[in-house]
Design a protein around this motif. Structure first.
Motif, PDB file in Angstrom:
ATOM      1  N   GLU A  36      43.620  -7.926  80.848  1.00  0.00           N
ATOM      2  CA  GLU A  36      43.019  -6.704  80.306  1.00  0.00           C
ATOM      3  C   GLU A  36      42.590  -5.777  81.443  1.00  0.00           C
ATOM      4  O   GLU A  36      42.774  -4.556  81.361  1.00  0.00           O
ATOM      5  CB  GLU A  36      41.831  -7.059  79.422  1.00  0.00           C
ATOM      6  CG  GLU A  36      41.210  -5.864  78.718  1.00  0.00           C
ATOM      7  CD  GLU A  36      40.108  -6.284  77.771  1.00  0.00           C
ATOM      8  OE1 GLU A  36      40.316  -6.152  76.552  1.00  0.00           O
ATOM      9  OE2 GLU A  36      39.048  -6.742  78.257  1.00  0.00           O
ATOM     10  N   TYR A  43      45.624  -4.088  82.753  1.00  0.00           N
ATOM     11  CA  TYR A  43      46.024  -3.006  81.846  1.00  0.00           C
ATOM     12  C   TYR A  43      45.172  -1.757  82.101  1.00  0.00           C
ATOM     13  O   TYR A  43      45.700  -0.652  82.227  1.00  0.00           O
ATOM     14  CB  TYR A  43      45.911  -3.442  80.380  1.00  0.00           C
ATOM     15  CG  TYR A  43      46.208  -2.301  79.433  1.00  0.00           C
ATOM     16  CD1 TYR A  43      47.522  -1.965  79.119  1.00  0.00           C
ATOM     17  CD2 TYR A  43      45.186  -1.527  78.898  1.00  0.00           C
ATOM     18  CE1 TYR A  43      47.814  -0.891  78.285  1.00  0.00           C
ATOM     19  CE2 TYR A  43      45.458  -0.453  78.061  1.00  0.00           C
ATOM     20  CZ  TYR A  43      46.774  -0.145  77.762  1.00  0.00           C
ATOM     21  OH  TYR A  43      47.046   0.928  76.947  1.00  0.00           O
ATOM     22  N   TYR A  61      46.643   1.730  83.411  1.00  0.00           N
ATOM     23  CA  TYR A  61      46.556   2.933  82.588  1.00  0.00           C
ATOM     24  C   TYR A  61      46.004   4.095  83.419  1.00  0.00           C
ATOM     25  O   TYR A  61      46.570   5.182  83.442  1.00  0.00           O
ATOM     26  CB  TYR A  61      45.668   2.664  81.367  1.00  0.00           C
ATOM     27  CG  TYR A  61      45.658   3.809  80.392  1.00  0.00           C
ATOM     28  CD1 TYR A  61      46.613   3.887  79.386  1.00  0.00           C
ATOM     29  CD2 TYR A  61      44.714   4.825  80.484  1.00  0.00           C
ATOM     30  CE1 TYR A  61      46.625   4.950  78.496  1.00  0.00           C
ATOM     31  CE2 TYR A  61      44.717   5.894  79.607  1.00  0.00           C
ATOM     32  CZ  TYR A  61      45.672   5.953  78.611  1.00  0.00           C
ATOM     33  OH  TYR A  61      45.688   7.009  77.736  1.00  0.00           O
ATOM     34  N   GLN A 114      53.463  -0.167  79.596  1.00  0.00           N
ATOM     35  CA  GLN A 114      54.005  -1.141  78.646  1.00  0.00           C
ATOM     36  C   GLN A 114      54.101  -2.541  79.256  1.00  0.00           C
ATOM     37  O   GLN A 114      53.863  -3.540  78.565  1.00  0.00           O
ATOM     38  CB  GLN A 114      55.371  -0.676  78.127  1.00  0.00           C
ATOM     39  CG  GLN A 114      55.272   0.473  77.147  1.00  0.00           C
ATOM     40  CD  GLN A 114      54.330   0.169  75.988  1.00  0.00           C
ATOM     41  OE1 GLN A 114      54.379  -0.883  75.365  1.00  0.00           O
ATOM     42  NE2 GLN A 114      53.430   1.106  75.706  1.00  0.00           N
ATOM     43  N   ARG A 154      50.601  -3.821  79.222  1.00  0.00           N
ATOM     44  CA  ARG A 154      50.235  -4.124  77.830  1.00  0.00           C
ATOM     45  C   ARG A 154      50.906  -5.419  77.372  1.00  0.00           C
ATOM     46  O   ARG A 154      50.285  -6.271  76.743  1.00  0.00           O
ATOM     47  CB  ARG A 154      50.650  -2.973  76.917  1.00  0.00           C
ATOM     48  CG  ARG A 154      50.266  -3.208  75.471  1.00  0.00           C
ATOM     49  CD  ARG A 154      50.787  -2.088  74.551  1.00  0.00           C
ATOM     50  NE  ARG A 154      50.379  -2.324  73.188  1.00  0.00           N
ATOM     51  CZ  ARG A 154      50.971  -3.184  72.355  1.00  0.00           C
ATOM     52  NH1 ARG A 154      52.022  -3.881  72.762  1.00  0.00           N
ATOM     53  NH2 ARG A 154      50.523  -3.350  71.122  1.00  0.00           N
ATOM     54  N   SER A 155      52.172  -5.577  77.703  1.00  0.00           N
ATOM     55  CA  SER A 155      52.910  -6.771  77.307  1.00  0.00           C
ATOM     56  C   SER A 155      52.297  -8.029  77.920  1.00  0.00           C
ATOM     57  O   SER A 155      52.206  -9.068  77.258  1.00  0.00           O
ATOM     58  CB  SER A 155      54.377  -6.645  77.727  1.00  0.00           C
ATOM     59  OG  SER A 155      55.090  -7.810  77.406  1.00  0.00           O
ATOM     60  N   LYS A 209      49.152  -8.549  78.665  1.00  0.00           N
ATOM     61  CA  LYS A 209      47.911  -8.813  77.922  1.00  0.00           C
ATOM     62  C   LYS A 209      48.199  -9.281  76.500  1.00  0.00           C
ATOM     63  O   LYS A 209      47.656 -10.284  76.039  1.00  0.00           O
ATOM     64  CB  LYS A 209      47.062  -7.540  77.918  1.00  0.00           C
ATOM     65  CG  LYS A 209      45.772  -7.629  77.146  1.00  0.00           C
ATOM     66  CD  LYS A 209      44.955  -6.362  77.276  1.00  0.00           C
ATOM     67  CE  LYS A 209      45.452  -5.225  76.444  1.00  0.00           C
ATOM     68  NZ  LYS A 209      45.185  -5.310  75.013  1.00  0.00           N
ATOM     69  N   GLN A 210      49.048  -8.555  75.796  1.00  0.00           N
ATOM     70  CA  GLN A 210      49.305  -8.844  74.384  1.00  0.00           C
ATOM     71  C   GLN A 210      49.985 -10.198  74.192  1.00  0.00           C
ATOM     72  O   GLN A 210      49.701 -10.899  73.223  1.00  0.00           O
ATOM     73  CB  GLN A 210      50.168  -7.753  73.755  1.00  0.00           C
ATOM     74  CG  GLN A 210      49.542  -6.373  73.753  1.00  0.00           C
ATOM     75  CD  GLN A 210      48.213  -6.299  73.023  1.00  0.00           C
ATOM     76  OE1 GLN A 210      47.160  -6.296  73.634  1.00  0.00           O
ATOM     77  NE2 GLN A 210      48.274  -6.244  71.721  1.00  0.00           N
TER      78      GLN A 210
END
Length: 185
Positions: free
Chosen positions: A22, A25, A29, A48, A51-52, A54-55
């Motif tokens: 996180e 990310y 950002y 992205q 994000r990927s 983290k997600q």
């Protein structure tokens, strides 16, 4: 209710690896919107990839309840995404003639210590705004390396749980046999 059968997983927000992802990310950002030109495809690609990372940790953790295979695959996707992001940061520094800190440099050593002590994203959100592009990229790269190491350990732990507990079918069979045996008493 039988708490031994399919214990709920998915407490990913408590995992240091998720907290670090996180943070990556949040840094990415800010970095992409501050140091890259608007309209540059790299902005979206870096965000992205972060994000990927983290997600997929979150999704892998949630999937662990019913599928070690899916859990391990998603953690590997997180690793791959973060490696893609790492290369983007390395490229950014290289093509602009900026320094990528050597592993044993004083800056890198100090930053590794700080990053180890602070996995939470709130720590980085304000601090990163005062950093140069070079420093922000190096901080992100150090966090990526730390997260990669933690993901490797998380994958190894999932593999060991699979070897010890088996997959969902084996767990379901054991639970059903146990239930039947208890009904006979």
């Amino acid at each position: 209710m039988n708490n031994e059968f399919l214990p709920q997983q998915g407490h990913y927000r408590k995992l240091v690896v998720y907290q670090k992802a996180e943070s990556i990310y949040d840094i990415t950002y800010h970095f992409a919107h501050t140091f890259l030109e608007k309209g540059d495809r790299t902005v979206d690609q870096m965000i992205q990839a972060a994000r990927s990372g983290k997600q997929n940790i979150a999704e892998g953790s949630q999937a662990a309840t019913t599928s070690r295979e899916t859990e391990i695959k998603l953690y590997n996707v997180a690793k791959a995404s973060l490696h893609e992001l790492l290369v983007d940061y390395e490229d950014f520094l290289r093509v602009r003639g900026m320094e990528a800190w050597e592993k044993d440099s004083p800056k890198a050593s100090l930053t590794r210590t700080v990053c180890r002590a602070h996995p939470e994203s709130a720590f980085y959100r304000e601090r990163i705004k005062a950093r140069s592009a070079e420093t922000a990229a190096n901080i992100a790269m150090i966090l990526i390396h730390q997260t990669d190491y933690l993901l490797m350990r998380l994958i190894e732990s999932a593999k060991q749980r699979f070897l010890k507990e088996g997959g969902i079918r084996e767990q379901m069979t054991r639970a059903r046999i146990k239930y039947r045996n208890e009904q006979k008493k």
